[in-house]
Design a protein around this motif. Sequence first.
Motif, PDB file in Angstrom:
ATOM      1  N   ALA A   1       7.129  -2.548   9.444  1.00 36.47           N
ATOM      2  CA  ALA A   1       7.377  -2.820   8.025  1.00 36.47           C
ATOM      3  C   ALA A   1       8.421  -1.874   7.456  1.00 36.47           C
ATOM      4  O   ALA A   1       9.096  -2.202   6.470  1.00 36.47           O
ATOM      5  CB  ALA A   1       6.075  -2.711   7.229  1.00 36.47           C
ATOM      6  N   SER A   2       8.592  -0.704   8.078  1.00 31.83           N
ATOM      7  CA  SER A   2       9.604   0.253   7.602  1.00 31.83           C
ATOM      8  C   SER A   2      11.004  -0.346   7.637  1.00 31.83           C
ATOM      9  O   SER A   2      11.894   0.087   6.895  1.00 31.83           O
ATOM     10  CB  SER A   2       9.558   1.533   8.438  1.00 31.83           C
ATOM     11  OG  SER A   2       9.959   1.295   9.777  1.00 31.83           O
ATOM     12  N   LEU A   3      11.214  -1.351   8.480  1.00 31.87           N
ATOM     13  CA  LEU A   3      12.521  -1.999   8.554  1.00 31.87           C
ATOM     14  C   LEU A   3      12.882  -2.699   7.248  1.00 31.87           C
ATOM     15  O   LEU A   3      14.065  -2.848   6.921  1.00 31.87           O
ATOM     16  CB  LEU A   3      12.537  -3.007   9.707  1.00 31.87           C
ATOM     17  CG  LEU A   3      12.437  -2.410  11.115  1.00 31.87           C
ATOM     18  CD1 LEU A   3      12.170  -3.501  12.140  1.00 31.87           C
ATOM     19  CD2 LEU A   3      13.703  -1.645  11.469  1.00 31.87           C
ATOM     20  N   GLU A   4      11.876  -3.130   6.501  1.00 33.41           N
ATOM     21  CA  GLU A   4      12.153  -3.782   5.225  1.00 33.41           C
ATOM     22  C   GLU A   4      12.708  -2.797   4.202  1.00 33.41           C
ATOM     23  O   GLU A   4      13.439  -3.186   3.292  1.00 33.41           O
ATOM     24  CB  GLU A   4      10.889  -4.449   4.682  1.00 33.41           C
ATOM     25  CG  GLU A   4      10.524  -5.733   5.393  1.00 33.41           C
ATOM     26  CD  GLU A   4      11.596  -6.804   5.249  1.00 33.41           C
ATOM     27  OE1 GLU A   4      11.956  -7.150   4.103  1.00 33.41           O
ATOM     28  OE2 GLU A   4      12.076  -7.296   6.288  1.00 33.41           O
ATOM     29  N   LEU A   5      12.379  -1.529   4.340  1.00 34.75           N
ATOM     30  CA  LEU A   5      12.937  -0.519   3.441  1.00 34.75           C
ATOM     31  C   LEU A   5      14.379  -0.194   3.819  1.00 34.75           C
ATOM     32  O   LEU A   5      15.209   0.081   2.942  1.00 34.75           O
ATOM     33  CB  LEU A   5      12.063   0.732   3.454  1.00 34.75           C
ATOM     34  CG  LEU A   5      10.681   0.530   2.817  1.00 34.75           C
ATOM     35  CD1 LEU A   5       9.785   1.733   3.090  1.00 34.75           C
ATOM     36  CD2 LEU A   5      10.799   0.288   1.317  1.00 34.75           C
ATOM     37  N   VAL A   6      14.699  -0.239   5.114  1.00 34.29           N
ATOM     38  CA  VAL A   6      16.099  -0.114   5.527  1.00 34.29           C
ATOM     39  C   VAL A   6      16.895  -1.285   4.964  1.00 34.29           C
ATOM     40  O   VAL A   6      17.997  -1.111   4.428  1.00 34.29           O
ATOM     41  CB  VAL A   6      16.218  -0.076   7.064  1.00 34.29           C
ATOM     42  CG1 VAL A   6      17.690   0.025   7.481  1.00 34.29           C
ATOM     43  CG2 VAL A   6      15.427   1.089   7.648  1.00 34.29           C
ATOM     44  N   GLN A   7      16.317  -2.476   5.075  1.00 34.19           N
ATOM     45  CA  GLN A   7      16.973  -3.667   4.542  1.00 34.19           C
ATOM     46  C   GLN A   7      17.166  -3.572   3.038  1.00 34.19           C
ATOM     47  O   GLN A   7      18.226  -3.908   2.501  1.00 34.19           O
ATOM     48  CB  GLN A   7      16.134  -4.906   4.903  1.00 34.19           C
ATOM     49  CG  GLN A   7      16.497  -6.191   4.188  1.00 34.19           C
ATOM     50  CD  GLN A   7      17.773  -6.838   4.696  1.00 34.19           C
ATOM     51  OE1 GLN A   7      18.602  -6.163   5.323  1.00 34.19           O
ATOM     52  NE2 GLN A   7      17.940  -8.110   4.441  1.00 34.19           N
ATOM     53  N   ALA A   8      16.155  -3.094   2.318  1.00 35.46           N
ATOM     54  CA  ALA A   8      16.269  -2.950   0.867  1.00 35.46           C
ATOM     55  C   ALA A   8      17.399  -1.998   0.506  1.00 35.46           C
ATOM     56  O   ALA A   8      18.196  -2.274  -0.404  1.00 35.46           O
ATOM     57  CB  ALA A   8      14.942  -2.444   0.289  1.00 35.46           C
ATOM     58  N   SER A   9      17.483  -0.882   1.214  1.00 37.20           N
ATOM     59  CA  SER A   9      18.565   0.071   0.958  1.00 37.20           C
ATOM     60  C   SER A   9      19.924  -0.579   1.141  1.00 37.20           C
ATOM     61  O   SER A   9      20.816  -0.445   0.293  1.00 37.20           O
ATOM     62  CB  SER A   9      18.420   1.274   1.900  1.00 37.20           C
ATOM     63  OG  SER A   9      19.518   2.148   1.772  1.00 37.20           O
TER      64      SER A   9
ATOM     65  N   LEU B   1       7.663   5.004   8.622  1.00 37.45           N
ATOM     66  CA  LEU B   1       7.573   5.035  10.081  1.00 37.45           C
ATOM     67  C   LEU B   1       6.677   6.192  10.527  1.00 37.45           C
ATOM     68  O   LEU B   1       5.825   6.028  11.407  1.00 37.45           O
ATOM     69  CB  LEU B   1       8.969   5.173  10.690  1.00 37.45           C
ATOM     70  CG  LEU B   1       9.026   5.241  12.221  1.00 37.45           C
ATOM     71  CD1 LEU B   1       8.577   3.927  12.846  1.00 37.45           C
ATOM     72  CD2 LEU B   1      10.439   5.599  12.697  1.00 37.45           C
ATOM     73  N   HIS B   2       6.837   7.348   9.898  1.00 32.92           N
ATOM     74  CA  HIS B   2       6.100   8.539  10.318  1.00 32.92           C
ATOM     75  C   HIS B   2       4.621   8.489   9.949  1.00 32.92           C
ATOM     76  O   HIS B   2       3.791   9.050  10.671  1.00 32.92           O
ATOM     77  CB  HIS B   2       6.749   9.791   9.725  1.00 32.92           C
ATOM     78  CG  HIS B   2       7.868  10.312  10.556  1.00 32.92           C
ATOM     79  ND1 HIS B   2       7.687  11.223  11.561  1.00 32.92           N
ATOM     80  CD2 HIS B   2       9.192  10.022  10.557  1.00 32.92           C
ATOM     81  CE1 HIS B   2       8.845  11.483  12.138  1.00 32.92           C
ATOM     82  NE2 HIS B   2       9.775  10.764  11.555  1.00 32.92           N
ATOM     83  N   VAL B   3       4.281   7.861   8.834  1.00 31.67           N
ATOM     84  CA  VAL B   3       2.869   7.828   8.418  1.00 31.67           C
ATOM     85  C   VAL B   3       2.179   6.540   8.854  1.00 31.67           C
ATOM     86  O   VAL B   3       1.038   6.292   8.475  1.00 31.67           O
ATOM     87  CB  VAL B   3       2.733   8.004   6.888  1.00 31.67           C
ATOM     88  CG1 VAL B   3       3.380   9.297   6.443  1.00 31.67           C
ATOM     89  CG2 VAL B   3       3.311   6.812   6.125  1.00 31.67           C
ATOM     90  N   SER B   4       2.852   5.726   9.653  1.00 27.13           N
ATOM     91  CA  SER B   4       2.302   4.432  10.056  1.00 27.13           C
ATOM     92  C   SER B   4       1.051   4.550  10.913  1.00 27.13           C
ATOM     93  O   SER B   4       0.252   3.610  10.979  1.00 27.13           O
ATOM     94  CB  SER B   4       3.361   3.630  10.824  1.00 27.13           C
ATOM     95  OG  SER B   4       3.716   4.309  12.028  1.00 27.13           O
TER      96      SER B   4
ATOM     97  N   ALA C   1       0.831  -1.204   0.000  1.00 31.66           N
ATOM     98  CA  ALA C   1       0.000   0.000   0.000  1.00 31.66           C
ATOM     99  C   ALA C   1       0.866   1.254   0.000  1.00 31.66           C
ATOM    100  O   ALA C   1       0.614   2.207  -0.752  1.00 31.66           O
ATOM    101  CB  ALA C   1      -0.932  -0.005   1.215  1.00 31.66           C
ATOM    102  N   PHE C   2       1.898   1.252   0.822  1.00 25.70           N
ATOM    103  CA  PHE C   2       2.778   2.419   0.894  1.00 25.70           C
ATOM    104  C   PHE C   2       3.509   2.635  -0.427  1.00 25.70           C
ATOM    105  O   PHE C   2       3.573   3.765  -0.950  1.00 25.70           O
ATOM    106  CB  PHE C   2       3.782   2.242   2.034  1.00 25.70           C
ATOM    107  CG  PHE C   2       4.818   3.325   2.117  1.00 25.70           C
ATOM    108  CD1 PHE C   2       4.513   4.556   2.677  1.00 25.70           C
ATOM    109  CD2 PHE C   2       6.099   3.128   1.627  1.00 25.70           C
ATOM    110  CE1 PHE C   2       5.462   5.574   2.736  1.00 25.70           C
ATOM    111  CE2 PHE C   2       7.057   4.129   1.685  1.00 25.70           C
ATOM    112  CZ  PHE C   2       6.733   5.356   2.245  1.00 25.70           C
ATOM    113  N   LEU C   3       4.061   1.571  -0.983  1.00 22.97           N
ATOM    114  CA  LEU C   3       4.833   1.696  -2.217  1.00 22.97           C
ATOM    115  C   LEU C   3       3.955   2.096  -3.398  1.00 22.97           C
ATOM    116  O   LEU C   3       4.401   2.828  -4.293  1.00 22.97           O
ATOM    117  CB  LEU C   3       5.568   0.389  -2.507  1.00 22.97           C
ATOM    118  CG  LEU C   3       6.721   0.063  -1.547  1.00 22.97           C
ATOM    119  CD1 LEU C   3       7.208  -1.365  -1.749  1.00 22.97           C
ATOM    120  CD2 LEU C   3       7.872   1.052  -1.723  1.00 22.97           C
ATOM    121  N   ALA C   4       2.708   1.641  -3.410  1.00 23.71           N
ATOM    122  CA  ALA C   4       1.789   2.042  -4.481  1.00 23.71           C
ATOM    123  C   ALA C   4       1.517   3.544  -4.416  1.00 23.71           C
ATOM    124  O   ALA C   4       1.484   4.228  -5.449  1.00 23.71           O
ATOM    125  CB  ALA C   4       0.488   1.257  -4.373  1.00 23.71           C
ATOM    126  N   THR C   5       1.325   4.049  -3.213  1.00 17.39           N
ATOM    127  CA  THR C   5       1.106   5.488  -3.042  1.00 17.39           C
ATOM    128  C   THR C   5       2.327   6.282  -3.493  1.00 17.39           C
ATOM    129  O   THR C   5       2.211   7.299  -4.185  1.00 17.39           O
ATOM    130  CB  THR C   5       0.793   5.805  -1.567  1.00 17.39           C
ATOM    131  OG1 THR C   5      -0.403   5.128  -1.183  1.00 17.39           O
ATOM    132  CG2 THR C   5       0.607   7.296  -1.353  1.00 17.39           C
TER     133      THR C   5
END
Length: 355
Positions: free
Chosen positions: A79-87, A147-150, A20-24
Amino acid sequence: MTSPVEAAGLRPRVDKALAAFLATERDRLIAIDPALTEFAEALEDFVLGGGKRLRPAFAYWGYRGAGGADSEHVVAAVASLELVQASALIHDDLMDRSDTRRGEPAVHRRFERRHRDAGWRGGAGAFGDNAAVLLGDLALVWSDELLHVSGLTADELGRARPVFDEMRTEVTVGQYLDVLTQATADTSVERAGKVAQFKSAKYTVERPLLLGGAIAGATPELQAAYSAFGLPLGEAFQLRDDILGIFGDPSQTGKPAGDDLREGKRTYLIAAAFQALDAGARAELDAALGDQSLDDGGVQRARQLIRGSGALTATEARIDVLMAASLAALAAAPMDDEARTVLGALADAATRRTV
């Protein structure tokens, strides 16, 4: 047997929050310029196309272990941790010149191929590298935004923020220490341990646990217990990763056999081998490390040297010692019993894996 990451239906919930976040965010980029469509889709493919989701699981159960009630807001936050991991992975693949990740082209290779197929001007390799740097940066920026919009409250976010910031600093400097260690050919066990701790161990287990605990308002005693559990477990996780990087099955790991050897990784496993080998064998192994042209025969020879030195057995023994310390800390932690059970299963999954 059901994976502990599936407890509380967590994995599909994390995936849903990410999708949902990535689609937005994709729509936001396309509104800037349709040319950004592929850029956004590359990150979606990378984040949603695989991954063990261990970090969100440790964070979520750290939250539940501190008495936190189940909440989709918390699921989105972890779930924001997965974006840290992706980076970290996108940048890691670029720095290591890896061709694949999870059986698919690494991000820099994906954009290199896009440039070549389109017949654009300039060097395809440089374009791929530049795109990967920027996409990895974007993933780190978006981790903060998610994280901020969670939906966390201001108090929850205020407690989470210092842990999240410290974690992202640690993994970044850990990446640099890894690059520095390869350049200086430092094969000491001490250096290998520090790289493992900051590049992977802390942000894989300890910081996610502390993040979840912070969101729930965990006591200092519980946070200390999370560190005592998470630090040795994170190191054991990295040691397993090091073993798989040399001895893993490519059909399981999604990366070519011996990639860590070609990349010149100076891991605990390698450091232990250097300590045990005689001068001639040590020189032979040293020559293999960082040799981009190392063929299958060279990989097999390096494996023989490492196994024959006793380093593989010593590393497995080190994993057992770390696991014993970690599980003892978990057993003594002042926490919810359901969370303790799931965290124990996650610990086992993190260190007994084949991918």
